[in-house]
Design an enzyme around this catalytic site. Structure first.
Site, PDB file in Angstrom:
ATOM      1  N   LEU A   1       0.848  -1.196   0.000  1.00  0.00           N
ATOM      2  CA  LEU A   1       0.000   0.000   0.000  1.00  0.00           C
ATOM      3  C   LEU A   1       0.885   1.249   0.000  1.00  0.00           C
ATOM      4  CD1 LEU A   1      -2.658  -1.087   2.661  1.00  0.00           C
ATOM      5  CD2 LEU A   1      -2.677  -1.461   0.186  1.00  0.00           C
TER       6      LEU A   1
ATOM      7  N   GLY B   1       4.427  -5.203   7.094  1.00  0.00           N
ATOM      8  CA  GLY B   1       3.500  -4.213   7.634  1.00  0.00           C
ATOM      9  C   GLY B   1       2.340  -3.922   6.704  1.00  0.00           C
ATOM     10  N   ASP B   2       2.637  -3.467   5.476  1.00  0.00           N
ATOM     11  CA  ASP B   2       1.572  -3.200   4.500  1.00  0.00           C
ATOM     12  C   ASP B   2       1.830  -3.977   3.221  1.00  0.00           C
ATOM     13  OD1 ASP B   2       3.749  -1.843   3.528  1.00  0.00           O
ATOM     14  OD2 ASP B   2       2.652  -0.029   2.989  1.00  0.00           O
ATOM     15  N   GLU B   3       2.489  -5.115   3.349  1.00  0.00           N
ATOM     16  CA  GLU B   3       2.863  -5.929   2.196  1.00  0.00           C
ATOM     17  C   GLU B   3       2.084  -7.255   2.193  1.00  0.00           C
ATOM     18  OE1 GLU B   3       7.481  -4.355   1.897  1.00  0.00           O
ATOM     19  OE2 GLU B   3       7.043  -6.360   2.713  1.00  0.00           O
TER      20      GLU B   3
END
Length: 209
Positions: free
Chosen positions: A131, A172-174
């Protein structure tokens, strides 16, 4: 069950499903003079919503002349232990926040998908998604809003792929996605575009858009 509903009845009359799990065979072996242990058995009580797990040891019962007159089963309820084991196993393979597969489960599913693809002469695609500017959300709105956003993204990703495909959170945002059993390379592009359209829809989190 109350004692008056149990005494005098055969075990397989009380719990008909034990025949399917071959418990009756263990009882017969015990009456034949053997001491045998059962694997962990999932049980249910007919007519109720009660279920659980037991382990058991069966041994022959002798009379005063040394003749086998029956079998004795020593049964232990291990439901709490089994539930704890299942919870530990789930946590070992799933992301605590989103409930998606974690990196470990992703790698196992990818290995399996590659093996099946080689056998069936099909294709496997691996998609990587992160993201953009997610740090801005955490820094400006707080980690609780960021966590809620990640959960919604996880739900959207699952909805955009087939049931047999794997969506994993690996950072984390992957996120990574394993698309298995594809007939053509272009099929991966179709799914990737579907995912992008799904993610592109606005997200409402705690009054924030």
């Amino acid at each position: 069950l109350p004692a008056d509903k149990v005494l005098g009845q055969r075990a397989w009359e009380l719990f008909p499903h034990i025949r399917e799990q071959h418990v009756d065979e263990l009882l017969y072996r015990a009456m034949d003079g053997q001491t045998v242990s059962s694997p962990d058995i999932h049980y249910f009580v007919p007519g109720t919503d009660r279920t659980g797990w037991i382990s058991a040891v069966y041994r022959p019962h002798f009379d005063s002349h040394g003749k086998i007159v029956g079998a004795i089963g020593l049964i232990r309820d291990i439901t709490e232990r089994k539930l704890a084991e299942q919870q530990i196993e789930y946590q070992a393979y799933h992301d605590a926040l989103t409930g998606l597969a974690n990196r470990r489960l992703f790698q196992e599913h990818l290995t399996l998908a590659l093996a099946l693809a080689q056998r069936r002469r099909r294709l496997v695609a691996v998609l990587f998604l992160d993201l953009d500017h997610f740090k801005v959300v955490n820094d400006s709105l707080g980690h609780s809003i960021g966590d809620a956003l990640l959960k919604q993204i996880g739900v959207r990703l699952k909805s955009a792929v087939r049931e047999g495909d794997t969506v994993a959170r690996v950072g984390g945002d992957e996120f990574t996605i394993v698309l298995q059993d594809l007939p053509h390379k272009d099929d991966a592009l179709v799914v990737a575009n579907k995912i992008l359209r799904t993610i592109a829809q606005p997200v409402e989190v705690a009054g924030h858009r």
